[in-house]
Write a protein that holds these residues in place. Sequence first.
Motif, PDB file in Angstrom:
ATOM      1  N   VAL A  23       0.411  -1.587   0.290  1.00 37.02           N
ATOM      2  CA  VAL A  23      -0.077   0.086   0.047  1.00 37.02           C
ATOM      3  C   VAL A  23       0.780   1.328   0.248  1.00 37.02           C
ATOM      4  O   VAL A  23       0.687   1.978  -1.101  1.00 37.02           O
ATOM      5  CB  VAL A  23      -1.074   0.266   1.114  1.00 37.02           C
ATOM      6  CG1 VAL A  23      -1.402   1.492   1.539  1.00 37.02           C
ATOM      7  CG2 VAL A  23      -1.928  -1.450   1.418  1.00 37.02           C
ATOM      8  N   GLY A  24       1.815   1.278   0.911  1.00 36.82           N
ATOM      9  CA  GLY A  24       2.339   2.494   0.881  1.00 36.82           C
ATOM     10  C   GLY A  24       3.410   2.498   1.925  1.00 36.82           C
ATOM     11  O   GLY A  24       4.117   1.285   2.435  1.00 36.82           O
ATOM     12  N   VAL A  25       4.448   3.424   2.627  1.00 40.22           N
ATOM     13  CA  VAL A  25       5.232   3.912   3.117  1.00 40.22           C
ATOM     14  C   VAL A  25       5.561   4.751   4.753  1.00 40.22           C
ATOM     15  O   VAL A  25       4.652   5.870   3.768  1.00 40.22           O
ATOM     16  CB  VAL A  25       6.799   4.158   3.043  1.00 40.22           C
ATOM     17  CG1 VAL A  25       7.521   4.854   4.208  1.00 40.22           C
ATOM     18  CG2 VAL A  25       7.053   3.028   1.429  1.00 40.22           C
ATOM     19  N   ASP A  26       5.005   4.002   5.581  1.00 41.05           N
ATOM     20  CA  ASP A  26       4.589   4.730   6.331  1.00 41.05           C
ATOM     21  C   ASP A  26       6.437   5.497   7.072  1.00 41.05           C
ATOM     22  O   ASP A  26       6.987   4.573   8.182  1.00 41.05           O
ATOM     23  CB  ASP A  26       4.075   4.137   7.983  1.00 41.05           C
ATOM     24  CG  ASP A  26       2.269   4.069   7.582  1.00 41.05           C
ATOM     25  OD1 ASP A  26       2.372   4.178   6.083  1.00 41.05           O
ATOM     26  OD2 ASP A  26       1.782   3.474   8.157  1.00 41.05           O
TER      27      ASP A  26
ATOM     28  N   LEU B 111       0.186   6.953   0.993  1.00 45.01           N
ATOM     29  CA  LEU B 111      -0.318   5.864   1.209  1.00 45.01           C
ATOM     30  C   LEU B 111      -0.025   5.320  -0.681  1.00 45.01           C
ATOM     31  O   LEU B 111      -0.405   4.156  -0.796  1.00 45.01           O
ATOM     32  CB  LEU B 111      -1.465   6.007   1.288  1.00 45.01           C
ATOM     33  CG  LEU B 111      -1.742   6.468   2.558  1.00 45.01           C
ATOM     34  CD1 LEU B 111      -3.452   7.169   3.202  1.00 45.01           C
ATOM     35  CD2 LEU B 111      -1.864   5.048   3.110  1.00 45.01           C
ATOM     36  N   THR B 112       0.609   6.368  -1.614  1.00 44.38           N
ATOM     37  CA  THR B 112       0.912   6.011  -2.629  1.00 44.38           C
ATOM     38  C   THR B 112       1.974   5.207  -2.856  1.00 44.38           C
ATOM     39  O   THR B 112       2.350   5.402  -4.414  1.00 44.38           O
ATOM     40  CB  THR B 112       0.357   7.060  -3.855  1.00 44.38           C
ATOM     41  OG1 THR B 112       1.220   8.143  -3.194  1.00 44.38           O
ATOM     42  CG2 THR B 112      -1.277   7.162  -3.259  1.00 44.38           C
ATOM     43  N   ALA B 113       2.747   5.232  -2.247  1.00 44.06           N
ATOM     44  CA  ALA B 113       4.451   5.128  -2.697  1.00 44.06           C
ATOM     45  C   ALA B 113       4.290   3.714  -3.170  1.00 44.06           C
ATOM     46  O   ALA B 113       4.018   2.345  -2.224  1.00 44.06           O
ATOM     47  CB  ALA B 113       5.434   5.844  -1.066  1.00 44.06           C
ATOM     48  N   ASP B 114       5.609   3.722  -4.112  1.00 42.05           N
ATOM     49  CA  ASP B 114       6.424   2.395  -4.256  1.00 42.05           C
ATOM     50  C   ASP B 114       7.195   2.037  -3.827  1.00 42.05           C
ATOM     51  O   ASP B 114       8.091   2.460  -2.958  1.00 42.05           O
ATOM     52  CB  ASP B 114       6.275   2.888  -6.037  1.00 42.05           C
ATOM     53  CG  ASP B 114       7.080   1.096  -6.339  1.00 42.05           C
ATOM     54  OD1 ASP B 114       6.567  -0.020  -5.739  1.00 42.05           O
ATOM     55  OD2 ASP B 114       7.921   1.800  -7.912  1.00 42.05           O
ATOM     56  N   LEU B 115       6.728   0.435  -3.876  1.00 42.09           N
ATOM     57  CA  LEU B 115       7.979  -0.094  -2.025  1.00 42.09           C
ATOM     58  C   LEU B 115       9.266  -0.662  -2.722  1.00 42.09           C
ATOM     59  O   LEU B 115      10.893  -0.900  -2.051  1.00 42.09           O
ATOM     60  CB  LEU B 115       6.971  -1.071  -1.428  1.00 42.09           C
ATOM     61  CG  LEU B 115       6.010  -0.393  -0.775  1.00 42.09           C
ATOM     62  CD1 LEU B 115       5.702  -1.992  -0.178  1.00 42.09           C
ATOM     63  CD2 LEU B 115       6.149   0.198   0.248  1.00 42.09           C
ATOM     64  N   THR B 116       9.471  -0.408  -4.286  1.00 43.40           N
ATOM     65  CA  THR B 116      10.294  -0.927  -4.903  1.00 43.40           C
ATOM     66  C   THR B 116      11.704  -0.586  -4.606  1.00 43.40           C
ATOM     67  O   THR B 116      12.659  -0.786  -4.464  1.00 43.40           O
ATOM     68  CB  THR B 116       9.882  -0.938  -6.837  1.00 43.40           C
ATOM     69  OG1 THR B 116       9.037  -1.284  -6.848  1.00 43.40           O
ATOM     70  CG2 THR B 116      11.216  -1.835  -7.391  1.00 43.40           C
ATOM     71  N   PRO B 117      11.521   0.682  -4.795  1.00 50.11           N
ATOM     72  CA  PRO B 117      13.260   1.783  -3.784  1.00 50.11           C
ATOM     73  C   PRO B 117      13.212   1.425  -2.376  1.00 50.11           C
ATOM     74  O   PRO B 117      14.535   1.624  -2.516  1.00 50.11           O
ATOM     75  CB  PRO B 117      12.899   3.284  -4.522  1.00 50.11           C
ATOM     76  CG  PRO B 117      11.334   3.315  -5.081  1.00 50.11           C
ATOM     77  CD  PRO B 117      10.502   1.723  -4.835  1.00 50.11           C
TER      78      PRO B 117
END
Length: 366
Positions: free
Chosen positions: A306-309, A325-331
Motif C-alpha cells: 500500500v505504501g510507506v509509513d 499511501l501511494t508510495a511504490d515499495l520497489t526503491p
Amino acid sequence: MNAPDTGAGGRGGPLALARTGDRPAFDRLVGPYRRELHLHAYRMLGSFHDADDVVQETLLRAWRALDRFEERRGTADDPVRAWLYRIATNRCLTLLETRARRELPTGFGHDERPPDDIAWLEPYPDALLDADPGTAALRRESVELAFVVALQRLSPMQRAAVVLRDVLDFPAREAADVLDTTVPSVNSALQRARRALAAGRRPGDSRTQRQELGALPPGELRALARRYARAWDRGDVDAIVAMLGDDVRYSMPPGATWYEGPDAVREFLVRYPLTLRWRFVPTRSNGQLAFGAYLLDEGSGRFRPVGVDVLTLRSGRVSAVTAFLTADLTPWGLPEEPPEGELEGESAGEPAGEPDAGPGEGPGAE
C-alpha cells in the motif's frame, strides 16, 4: 566531500573520449555523481520522481553540451561535479518557477483546505543513501522529513543557497558560480534561509532523527520496530497508542486530513484502519524508522503493498506518523508480499551503527 576519481583529464580520459561521441566514456565520467545529483534534486523539489526526471535531463543536457564544457572554468576543485550541479540546480529552479511548494498535510490547519492542485512531499528510501558509507550519515540528516519540508518553505534561491552551502559544503565562490550570481547574493540568501529554518522548527525538535536514534539504548530501535509492527499485525490499538507521544501527529498523504494527540489518533484508527488487516515490514526512509505497509486483499487472501509509513521519534516515543499511501515499495527493496514469521536483523529496522552528531550540528544549524 571528496571528489570522485573519474580520471576525467588527459587524452585517454573519459572526458576526452566522451567528446568524441563515446557514450560509455560519458557514463563513466558522470556515473559517480548520479546518486548525489538525485539527492540534490530531491532536497530542492521534495519529490523522488521529479528527482529522477531532473537527473535524466541533467545528464542529457550535459551530453549535448560537452563541446562547451571548460574543464578549468571557475573555482571548483572538481569542475565536472560543479558543472553537473550547475545544470541540475538551474533545472530545479526553472521547475520551481511554475510549481507550488510540496507540503505535508500537517502544514495546513485542521480547518484549512489545501489547494486542489496541491503536490505532496514524497519519501526517500535510505537504501539509496547507504551506497556511500562515508557520507551516509550527513545524507540521512539532510533528507529527514522535517528538514526537507522546511526547505520547501524557503524561496527557491534560499533553498539552493542552504543546500549548496550547508548541506553540500560548497565554498561561497563555487556556490555563486553554480547559481550564476555573486558571493554577497549567496551569503544574503543563506543568512535569510538559516533564520527561516530556525524560526520554523517545531517545539521539541532541537535534535535530528539521527541524534534521536543514536541516543536509544542498544537494541531498543529493533525492539520498538518489532512492537509497532506486531501491534499493527494484530490490530492492537492499545499497543499502538501506548507508543505514541503526547503531541503525536498522524497524516496520510495524499489525504489532506490529519490527527493530533493520542486520543484523536486512537479514534481514527478504531474507526477505519484497524477494521482492516495489515502487515508492516520495518525499513528506513528519510533517515528515519519506517515500515512498508501491506493490506490484506480479501478477494485473493494475499497482502498487497500500500505504501510507506515514516515515523518520527522523540525520546523513544512516536511523535509523528506520515503514511505515504501511494508510495511504490520497489526503491525500498521491499517484496511484493510481506514475509511470514518474525522479522530479524536489518529487516527489523535497525539502522547501521553510526556516530551521533552533537547538539546543533547538521544542515541548517546556526
